[in-house]
Design an enzyme around this catalytic site. Sequence first.
Site, short mmCIF file in Angstrom:
data_model
loop_
_atom_site.label_atom_id
_atom_site.label_comp_id
_atom_site.label_asym_id
_atom_site.label_seq_id
_atom_site.Cartn_x
_atom_site.Cartn_y
_atom_site.Cartn_z
N LYS A 20 37.88 40.47 43.04
CA LYS A 20 38.84 41.55 43.25
C LYS A 20 39.59 41.23 44.54
O LYS A 20 39.28 41.76 45.61
CB LYS A 20 38.13 42.90 43.30
CG LYS A 20 39.07 44.08 43.04
CD LYS A 20 38.32 45.34 42.72
CE LYS A 20 39.20 46.56 42.72
NZ LYS A 20 40.28 46.57 41.74
N ARG A 58 30.06 44.66 44.94
CA ARG A 58 31.14 43.85 44.36
C ARG A 58 32.09 43.35 45.45
O ARG A 58 32.58 42.22 45.39
CB ARG A 58 31.90 44.65 43.29
CG ARG A 58 32.92 43.79 42.55
CD ARG A 58 33.55 44.53 41.37
NE ARG A 58 34.37 45.65 41.80
CZ ARG A 58 34.94 46.52 40.97
NH1 ARG A 58 34.78 46.41 39.66
NH2 ARG A 58 35.66 47.52 41.43
N GLU A 66 41.65 42.01 29.51
CA GLU A 66 41.56 43.36 30.07
C GLU A 66 42.98 43.88 30.23
O GLU A 66 43.92 43.23 29.80
CB GLU A 66 40.82 43.35 31.41
CG GLU A 66 41.50 42.49 32.47
CD GLU A 66 40.82 42.55 33.84
OE1 GLU A 66 40.10 43.53 34.13
OE2 GLU A 66 41.03 41.61 34.62
N ARG A 98 40.59 28.75 58.41
CA ARG A 98 39.78 28.56 59.64
C ARG A 98 40.51 29.08 60.88
O ARG A 98 39.90 29.34 61.90
CB ARG A 98 39.43 27.08 59.83
CG ARG A 98 38.47 26.56 58.78
CD ARG A 98 38.34 25.07 58.87
NE ARG A 98 39.65 24.42 58.74
CZ ARG A 98 39.83 23.11 58.72
NH1 ARG A 98 38.80 22.28 58.82
NH2 ARG A 98 41.05 22.60 58.61
N1 PMP Z 1 40.34 45.50 35.77
C1 PMP Z 1 41.17 45.39 36.81
C2 PMP Z 1 42.14 44.27 36.85
C3 PMP Z 1 41.12 46.34 37.85
O1 PMP Z 1 41.93 46.24 38.90
C4 PMP Z 1 40.20 47.41 37.76
C5 PMP Z 1 40.10 48.42 38.87
N2 PMP Z 1 41.26 49.16 39.06
C6 PMP Z 1 39.38 47.50 36.64
C7 PMP Z 1 39.45 46.50 35.66
C8 PMP Z 1 38.38 48.61 36.49
O2 PMP Z 1 37.32 48.41 37.39
P1 PMP Z 1 36.50 49.64 37.99
O3 PMP Z 1 35.92 50.35 36.83
O4 PMP Z 1 35.46 48.99 38.84
O5 PMP Z 1 37.45 50.48 38.75
#
Ligand code: PMP
Length: 290
Positions: free
Chosen positions: A149, A50, A182, A103
Amino acid sequence: MRIYLNGKLVDKDKAVISVFDHGLLYGDGVFEGIRSYDSLIFKLEEHIDRLYRSAEAIELNIPMTKADMTKAVIETLKSNGLKDAYIRLVVTRGVGDLGLDPRKCKVPTVFIITDKISLYPKEFYRDGLAIITAKTKRNLTAALNPKIKSLNYLNNILAKIDAIKAGTEEAIMLTYDDYVAECTGDNIFMIFAGTLITPPTDVGALEGITRDAVIGLAKDAGISFEEKMIKIEDLYNADEVFLTGTAAEIIPVTMIDKRRISGGRPGEITRRLMEEFKSITKTSGVKYEL
Ligand code: PMP
């Protein structure tokens, strides 16, 4: 504490980066949060994949192979003598000038911090969390895709501030058109009539590694599963709700916007998945010797 910084393990005090690093100036970079449990690094390959996917999405070329990155993570854990750790892997665009131009940043900065994991209080797992809906909406996928991320977490931080102001730990982030995306640092699931449901990540959520693990566990346990767009009212009416994340693992939610969920107690399927999850963290992962 020793930190991996650009190919070397250095003392915490010496682990410093330039004020011209674009990771700092513009949030231009990517990161990962990983955990090790009793010398087993949980889903390391998935996290490293990832990280490289996030880097590719921002056209950042990580100057080392995935195999070398894996080795660097293990070396850092060993040098700190940590069996149960939280691992933060960060790659920034590197040092540039005061303009945005990536750059100008010739060499990405890579650092790895391994530290003791600070766990959420036990009551959260026993009694469930109270959360709210954030006023702050999730970034548009066409503007800054939440699947990346990146170091640019201000969208999440603003929603976290909404949560803090409401006296809660987490907040649900909705899309601009009011679908559940989320939480600020966790994915969200619900159980309705025996089916496990979570929003598709295309709606504007991170492809959580814990999320994937939980979907796998549910499938193995014969629990029906669906990825579908949900609204906040669906969560209010759910039989069970829980959050997933590397630090939180699986955490039950028993109140949303001051409404009781699942009778105010963590539900049965949630508790079962919590047990199953605990057991895979003990038995799977990349092993290292201290
Ligand atoms: N959503 C967000 C915005 C996150 O930052 C994270 C990780 N802290 C997650 C979901 C959960 O992802 P993971 O299970 O890969 O830690």
